[in-house]
Design a protein around this motif. Sequence first.
Motif, mmCIF file in Angstrom:
data_model
loop_
_atom_site.group_PDB
_atom_site.id
_atom_site.type_symbol
_atom_site.label_atom_id
_atom_site.label_comp_id
_atom_site.label_asym_id
_atom_site.label_seq_id
_atom_site.Cartn_x
_atom_site.Cartn_y
_atom_site.Cartn_z
ATOM 1 N N TRP A 39 0.609 -1.544 -0.159
ATOM 2 C CA TRP A 39 0.348 0.027 0.065
ATOM 3 C C TRP A 39 1.219 1.380 -0.161
ATOM 4 N N ALA A 40 1.907 1.111 0.521
ATOM 5 C CA ALA A 40 2.977 2.996 0.972
ATOM 6 C C ALA A 40 3.456 2.749 -0.024
ATOM 7 N N TRP A 41 4.244 1.721 -1.050
ATOM 8 C CA TRP A 41 4.356 1.757 -2.500
ATOM 9 C C TRP A 41 3.499 2.373 -3.266
ATOM 10 N N THR A 42 2.032 1.593 -3.481
ATOM 11 C CA THR A 42 0.946 1.957 -4.574
ATOM 12 C C THR A 42 1.287 3.779 -4.191
ATOM 13 N N GLU A 43 0.672 4.248 -2.821
ATOM 14 C CA GLU A 43 0.750 5.166 -2.789
ATOM 15 C C GLU A 43 1.710 6.383 -2.895
ATOM 16 N N LYS A 44 2.904 6.024 -3.175
ATOM 17 C CA LYS A 44 4.301 7.153 -3.384
ATOM 18 C C LYS A 44 4.130 6.847 -5.201
ATOM 19 N N ALA A 92 9.280 1.060 2.817
ATOM 20 C CA ALA A 92 8.015 0.241 2.418
ATOM 21 C C ALA A 92 8.894 -0.550 2.113
ATOM 22 N N PHE A 93 9.431 -0.939 1.692
ATOM 23 C CA PHE A 93 10.023 -1.932 1.096
ATOM 24 C C PHE A 93 10.644 -3.314 2.092
ATOM 25 N N ILE A 94 11.332 -2.699 3.047
ATOM 26 C CA ILE A 94 11.126 -3.540 5.020
ATOM 27 C C ILE A 94 10.686 -4.129 5.162
ATOM 28 N N PHE A 95 8.674 -3.622 5.151
ATOM 29 C CA PHE A 95 7.735 -3.662 4.984
ATOM 30 C C PHE A 95 7.547 -5.130 4.806
ATOM 31 N N ILE A 96 7.559 -4.777 3.053
ATOM 32 C CA ILE A 96 7.073 -5.923 2.331
ATOM 33 C C ILE A 96 8.283 -7.042 2.046
ATOM 34 N N ILE A 97 9.545 -7.153 2.491
ATOM 35 C CA ILE A 97 10.854 -7.965 2.770
ATOM 36 C C ILE A 97 10.530 -8.477 3.979
#
Length: 274
Positions: A41-46, A63-68
């Motif tokens: 969601w964070a990557w989509t918003e940005k 956001a990448f850390i959250f995804i991994i």
Amino acid sequence: MVKRRAPQEESEVSLCVKYLLFGFNVIFWLAGGLFLGIGIWAWTEKGTFSNLTSLTNFVLDPAFIFIIVGAVIFILGFSGCIGALRENTFLLKFYSVSLGIIFFTELVIGILGFVYKDWVEDKIATGITKIIVDYREDPDLQNVIDGIQQSLKCCGGSSYEDWEVNVYFNCSMEDRGSREACGVPFSCCISAEVDDVLNTQCGYDVRKPQYDNTRSELIFERGCVPAFKSWLETNLVIVGAIAIGIALLQICGICFAQNLSNDIQEQRAKWRYN
């Protein structure tokens, strides 16, 4: 004549272990999905997915850390949950081996971090300096830095002077009319803790020579690396207890998965024998 019913054969698979492992991993499966969803969601918003080149550093992107982290927890939770429920030995072995690799990796990192703590401090300071360079480029990164500085009451990596590496706070930008030149972010300000109204300009000009005598009253001069080190020393018992708790959870997960996998194999062997 009434025939006696043959006694039901006792299963080798422990239902207690099976459903305890299942319930334990359902929580992690859902938590991993939540982390993964937040990161996506964070990557989509940005707009990161439409322009991946906008990422200056994947490793330092929150956001990448959250995804991994979310993906790893989700996969482990799924394999443990479905492996226990469906009595799938492949998924259970994958779960226990993966958890074992993570556990020993954490153990090695912890030992090396303790033995080479000076080297680790230098690497952390270098990493924070890189983050400071990209402070204005990523809103998520900016919020993380501001949160850390306000929580630990610190400024910069080694000291407040680290903000010189950021183009917006570099003193040379004063010639171009930048008001942030020779300053620091508002999260470095002591007044930000007591003022009801947030003053985002409280860090302007504080690195100029005329503030040498009053700077300590305006901003936190200590860097975040020594501040974090001091926090660790103060809360060593709590940090140690949390680390031991996490390690015990991982060890229990490995033992339960291995025990359940062995029980399933023994039950299958019994069926083949009979």
